[in-house]
Design a protein around this motif. Structure first.
Motif, short mmCIF file in Angstrom:
data_model
loop_
_atom_site.label_atom_id
_atom_site.label_comp_id
_atom_site.label_asym_id
_atom_site.label_seq_id
_atom_site.Cartn_x
_atom_site.Cartn_y
_atom_site.Cartn_z
N LEU A 134 -1.36 80.28 -39.43
CA LEU A 134 -3.10 80.26 -39.34
C LEU A 134 -3.74 81.06 -38.53
O LEU A 134 -4.63 81.75 -38.83
CB LEU A 134 -3.45 79.44 -40.45
CG LEU A 134 -5.27 79.12 -39.95
CD1 LEU A 134 -5.64 80.18 -41.54
CD2 LEU A 134 -5.91 77.54 -40.82
N VAL A 135 -3.94 80.66 -37.82
CA VAL A 135 -3.95 81.05 -36.00
C VAL A 135 -3.65 82.35 -35.75
O VAL A 135 -4.87 83.04 -35.39
CB VAL A 135 -3.65 80.13 -34.52
CG1 VAL A 135 -4.48 80.81 -33.93
CG2 VAL A 135 -4.03 78.01 -34.80
N THR A 136 -2.64 82.80 -35.83
CA THR A 136 -1.82 84.15 -35.28
C THR A 136 -2.87 85.17 -36.98
O THR A 136 -3.29 86.15 -36.72
CB THR A 136 -0.47 83.93 -35.81
OG1 THR A 136 0.29 83.80 -35.32
CG2 THR A 136 -0.18 85.12 -35.47
N ALA A 137 -3.25 84.41 -38.00
CA ALA A 137 -3.77 85.36 -39.14
C ALA A 137 -5.75 85.74 -38.75
O ALA A 137 -6.25 86.50 -38.77
CB ALA A 137 -3.35 84.81 -40.57
N LEU A 138 -5.84 84.38 -38.08
CA LEU A 138 -7.13 84.27 -37.48
C LEU A 138 -7.80 85.60 -36.63
O LEU A 138 -8.66 85.52 -36.83
CB LEU A 138 -7.57 82.97 -37.20
CG LEU A 138 -8.27 82.27 -38.65
CD1 LEU A 138 -8.33 80.22 -38.14
CD2 LEU A 138 -9.53 82.79 -39.26
N LYS A 139 -6.96 85.40 -35.36
CA LYS A 139 -6.86 86.25 -34.38
C LYS A 139 -6.58 88.04 -35.30
O LYS A 139 -7.11 88.73 -34.67
CB LYS A 139 -5.65 85.87 -33.47
CG LYS A 139 -5.69 84.69 -32.65
CD LYS A 139 -4.88 84.52 -31.42
CE LYS A 139 -4.82 83.25 -30.90
NZ LYS A 139 -3.72 83.49 -29.78
N ALA A 140 -5.71 87.86 -36.42
CA ALA A 140 -5.30 89.08 -36.47
C ALA A 140 -6.88 89.72 -37.46
O ALA A 140 -7.23 90.62 -37.44
CB ALA A 140 -4.41 89.70 -37.55
N GLN A 141 -7.91 88.86 -38.04
CA GLN A 141 -8.88 88.93 -38.20
C GLN A 141 -9.95 89.22 -37.32
O GLN A 141 -11.45 89.40 -37.61
CB GLN A 141 -9.41 88.29 -39.83
CG GLN A 141 -8.34 88.32 -40.62
CD GLN A 141 -8.49 89.48 -41.66
OE1 GLN A 141 -9.27 90.03 -41.69
NE2 GLN A 141 -7.42 89.69 -42.12
N GLY A 142 -9.86 88.86 -35.95
CA GLY A 142 -10.62 89.99 -35.52
C GLY A 142 -11.87 87.81 -35.38
O GLY A 142 -12.44 87.74 -34.91
N VAL A 143 -11.13 86.27 -35.66
CA VAL A 143 -11.44 85.49 -35.28
C VAL A 143 -11.42 84.37 -33.78
O VAL A 143 -9.65 84.40 -34.18
CB VAL A 143 -11.93 84.98 -36.94
CG1 VAL A 143 -12.89 83.49 -36.86
CG2 VAL A 143 -12.18 85.04 -38.06
N ASP A 144 -12.20 84.11 -33.76
CA ASP A 144 -12.11 82.73 -32.65
C ASP A 144 -11.21 81.68 -33.12
O ASP A 144 -12.65 81.03 -33.64
CB ASP A 144 -12.13 83.27 -31.31
CG ASP A 144 -12.02 82.22 -30.54
OD1 ASP A 144 -11.15 81.44 -30.40
OD2 ASP A 144 -12.56 82.26 -28.85
#
Length: 322
Positions: free
Chosen positions: A294-304
């Motif tokens: 999930l952390v990786t997916a959030l970073k891919a969406q530009g979310v910290d």
């Protein structure tokens, strides 16, 4: 085309019928505020719409616009006094109704409140269009039957009742937001009304103040009205930007969290945002899934990911009767 005398008779509280008009205004205002407060508390859209139709605030608001164009200071002050005192009365009624409701009436628990505590530029646009229709219907007698639709299109008494209800519930910021919605609607109606009436060349009648006095008063009143509209538009623009940013953040979080949750047999129940931070509530069976993906997916969406908090609510299935 209505004459100036017809327009004055429609929106000013003076003349031989002044006492009757005042009593009618206050009776309808009190009833509208009670109906609107009950509709908000009961989350009944139909009831709230009924309050919009009954509410008489549109009359003195259009009176402000007409008095501004005519340079009629007496009726300008009288119309403003009715709007202000009427608004305070509606807020007080909302507060009193809130005393009879056990649970707090807030945006988190009531959709009627939620729709009226965060006004944006779209609300200003709607109010401007509504004010235009109101002014045209004042000038033209052949389209006066559109006024009930105008009353429904604009929200005047319901946000005031929300102010009272949220004040009673102790949520001051929400009360301020509802008050801003009311102020936005009033300012937009007056501003558009002034422009439409001036464009229609509605001029001063000869029965009150002399033309030279009106000529001095009118430009100042129009400038003051337009400046008020600009001042109102600034916080609306800020709120609109904030709402857009929150909507984008929620969309990006959903894009990252939904597939991850489904993969782990969990569901994203809710995503709430405040500024740049977000809280994601998930439900599903134990154990709690690993969050590395999930952390990786959030970073891919530009979310910290450090600005995102997860709330896991374990769900259990129980078959009754066994």
């Amino acid at each position: 085309m209505n004459t100036v005398a017809d327009m004055r008779d429609a929106v000013f509280f003076d003349g031989e019928k002044m006492r009757t008009r005042f009593s009618r205004f206050w009776i309808l205002l009190v009833l509208a505020a009670v109906i609107a407060s009950a509709g908000v508390v009961g989350d009944s859209t139909a009831t709230v719409i009924g309050a919009m139709i009954v509410a008489p605030l549109m009359t003195p608001i259009m009176g402000i616009a007409l008095a501004t164009v005519l340079g009629d200071r007496r009726n300008l002050l009288r119309s403003w006094l009715l709007v202000v005192t009427g608004a305070l009365a509606a807020i007080a009624i909302g507060y009193v109704v809130g005393l009879f409701e056990v649970a707090p009436v807030t945006a988190a628990t009531n959709p009627q409140v939620a729709s009226r505590v965060a006004p944006d530029v779209i609300d200003l646009v709607a109010a401007l269009a509504t004010g235009a229709v109101g002014a045209i219907s004042l000038v033209r007698s052949d389209i006066s039957d559109t006024l009930p639709g105008v009353a429904i299109a604009i929200s005047l008494v319901p946000p005031l009742c929300v102010v009272g209800l949220t004040l009673e519930s102790g949520v001051w910021l929400q009360a301020l937001g509802a008050l801003l919605l009311f102020a936005t609607n009033v300012a937009a109606i007056i501003a558009t009304g002034v422009v439409i009436l001036a464009a229609r060349r509605v001029g001063p009648d000869v029965d009150a103040v002399d033309e030279s006095t009106r000529a001095r008063r009118r430009p100042r009143a129009i400038v003051f009205t337009l400046l008020t509209l600009v001042v109102i538009a600034i916080p609306l623009a800020v709120i609109s930007v904030q709402l857009t940013q929150q909507a984008v953040l929620q969309s990006r979080i959903h894009a990252a969290a939904d597939p991850w949750a489904t993969q782990n047999r969990w569901d994203v129940a809710d995503v709430s945002t405040s500024g740049s931070t977000a809280v994601v509530r998930l439900t599903g069976p134990m154990p709690i899934p690993d969050t590395v993906e999930l952390v990786t997916a959030l970073k891919a969406q530009g979310v910290d990911p450090s600005h995102v908090t997860l709330e896991f609510v374990p769900g259990y299935e129980v078959t009754l009767g066994h």
